[in-house]
Design an enzyme around this catalytic site. Sequence first.
Site, mmCIF file in Angstrom:
data_model
loop_
_atom_site.group_PDB
_atom_site.id
_atom_site.type_symbol
_atom_site.label_atom_id
_atom_site.label_comp_id
_atom_site.label_asym_id
_atom_site.label_seq_id
_atom_site.Cartn_x
_atom_site.Cartn_y
_atom_site.Cartn_z
ATOM 1 N N ASP A 1 -11.114 37.058 2.923
ATOM 2 C CA ASP A 1 -10.969 38.247 2.078
ATOM 3 C C ASP A 1 -10.964 37.836 0.614
ATOM 4 O O ASP A 1 -10.038 37.173 0.144
ATOM 5 C CB ASP A 1 -9.669 38.973 2.438
ATOM 6 C CG ASP A 1 -9.554 40.364 1.815
ATOM 7 O OD1 ASP A 1 -10.274 40.640 0.831
ATOM 8 O OD2 ASP A 1 -8.744 41.159 2.314
ATOM 9 N N SER B 1 -5.908 47.664 3.537
ATOM 10 C CA SER B 1 -6.497 47.973 2.240
ATOM 11 C C SER B 1 -5.696 49.095 1.571
ATOM 12 O O SER B 1 -4.475 48.978 1.465
ATOM 13 C CB SER B 1 -7.976 48.337 2.415
ATOM 14 O OG SER B 1 -8.646 48.343 1.185
ATOM 15 N N HIS C 1 -12.943 41.175 3.538
ATOM 16 C CA HIS C 1 -11.932 42.232 3.551
ATOM 17 C C HIS C 1 -12.102 43.158 4.755
ATOM 18 O O HIS C 1 -11.121 43.608 5.348
ATOM 19 C CB HIS C 1 -12.034 43.024 2.247
ATOM 20 C CG HIS C 1 -10.979 44.059 2.058
ATOM 21 N ND1 HIS C 1 -9.633 43.755 2.015
ATOM 22 C CD2 HIS C 1 -11.074 45.418 1.899
ATOM 23 C CE1 HIS C 1 -8.937 44.869 1.832
ATOM 24 N NE2 HIS C 1 -9.785 45.886 1.769
#
Length: 379
Positions: free
Chosen positions: A320, A157, A350
Site C-alpha cells: 500500500d 480506506s 491499497h
Amino acid sequence: MTISDVPTQTLPAEGEIGLIDVGSLQLESGAVIDDVCIAVQRWGKLSPARDNVVVVLHALTGDSHITGPAGPGHPTPGWWDGVAGPGAPIDTTRWCAVATNVLGGCRGSTGPSSLARDGKPWGSRFPLISIRDQVQADVAALAALGITEVAAVVGGSMGGARALEWVVGYPDRVRAGLLLAVGARATADQIGTQTTQIAAIKADPDWQSGDYHETGRAPDAGLRLARRFAHLTYRGEIELDTRFANHNQGNEDPTAGGRYAVQSYLEHQGDKLLSRFDAGSYVILTEALNSHDVGRGRGGVSAALRACPVPVVVGGITSDRLYPLRLQQELADLLPGCAGLRVVESVYGHDGFLVETEAVGELIRQTLGLADREGACRR
C-alpha cells in the site's frame, strides 16, 4: 443535533435500500444540513435484543451495496462481494450486516446532487463535511432504527477512517472495530494527491463552480482525470509493471498518437466511474479525507488513540503506497485495545483490502470474536 435512541423507523428488507430520515445535522464546523437522509442496506436478521449488528463502512466511491448483484438503486454488483452471507466472514445466520451510504455520497444519502429544501440540487451550497460528521450521521440513522450499540464496525480506506472515528468518538456504542488500510490523520502525500484530483475536477469548465446538476453538462473530463490519478495510488507498483510494463495498447503506437497499455487501463477506470458517481460527491468526500485527523480537538493523535477503550484489529497491506504500513503501525502501537498489527501480504497495493478476501475475511472473524468477548464483559 441530539441523537434519540427511540426507534422511529425500520430496517429495509434484506438487500434492499432503505432511506432513513435523521432530521437536521449540525456539522463539526457549525454549519447545518437540513433534512438529512441516509441510505441503508442490511443482510441477516436483527436479533430481538438488536445487539448483533455489524456496520460495514465503504471507501471513497463505494455505497451501501456491499454484496450481491446489481439491482434497483445499485447499478453495480457489491463492492465487497462475499463478505456477508451464510458462512461468510460476517455470517448472516448469526450477525446482521448493515451498510450505509455515507453523508455527502450519491447513492441515496444526502449529498451535493440531492435536492435542498428549495427543490434545487445542493451543488456548491453543500457544506464541507468531516469524517466525524459522516459518523455522526450514521450513528443518528442507526439510532432511528433503534440500534444503540453495534457489535462491530468494519472498514478500509475512508471506511477505515470512519471506523476509527466510531471507536474513538462513540466507544459506548460499539464493542469492536476493524481498521484496515488507514491512518490516524491525513498525510502530506495523501493531501497532495487528493487536492490534485480536486483541482482536475474544478479545472473542467463544466464544473460550473459546482452548480452543474441541472445544466445538462457535468465535469466528466475532470472526474475521469481525477479517477485515473487516484487509481494509480490504489494499485501496487509491482502489480502494474507486471501487468503492463511499457507495452503498447494492442496495435497502437504511442510515438504516433497511440496509447500505452497502462494508459488505456486507467482511461477505462475513469470511464467506469462516470456511470455511477457524482463529481460533487467526489470533491466533498475527498475534502473530508483531507481533513481527517482523529486527534483534532482531543489533545492530538496520541492522546485520542490512547484514550480509546474499544478492542480493535488493525490491518495493513504490504504494498500500500497510499496508506503505508507505518500508519497502521502507529494505530496498533497507540490503541490500547489492539494486540498488534496484522499485515496482509499483497501485490495489489491499497486495493488489497478489497482483493485479498481470504486474509481480510480472517481479520473480520477475529474482530467479531473480540465483539463477542467484549459483549460478555459488558453484560
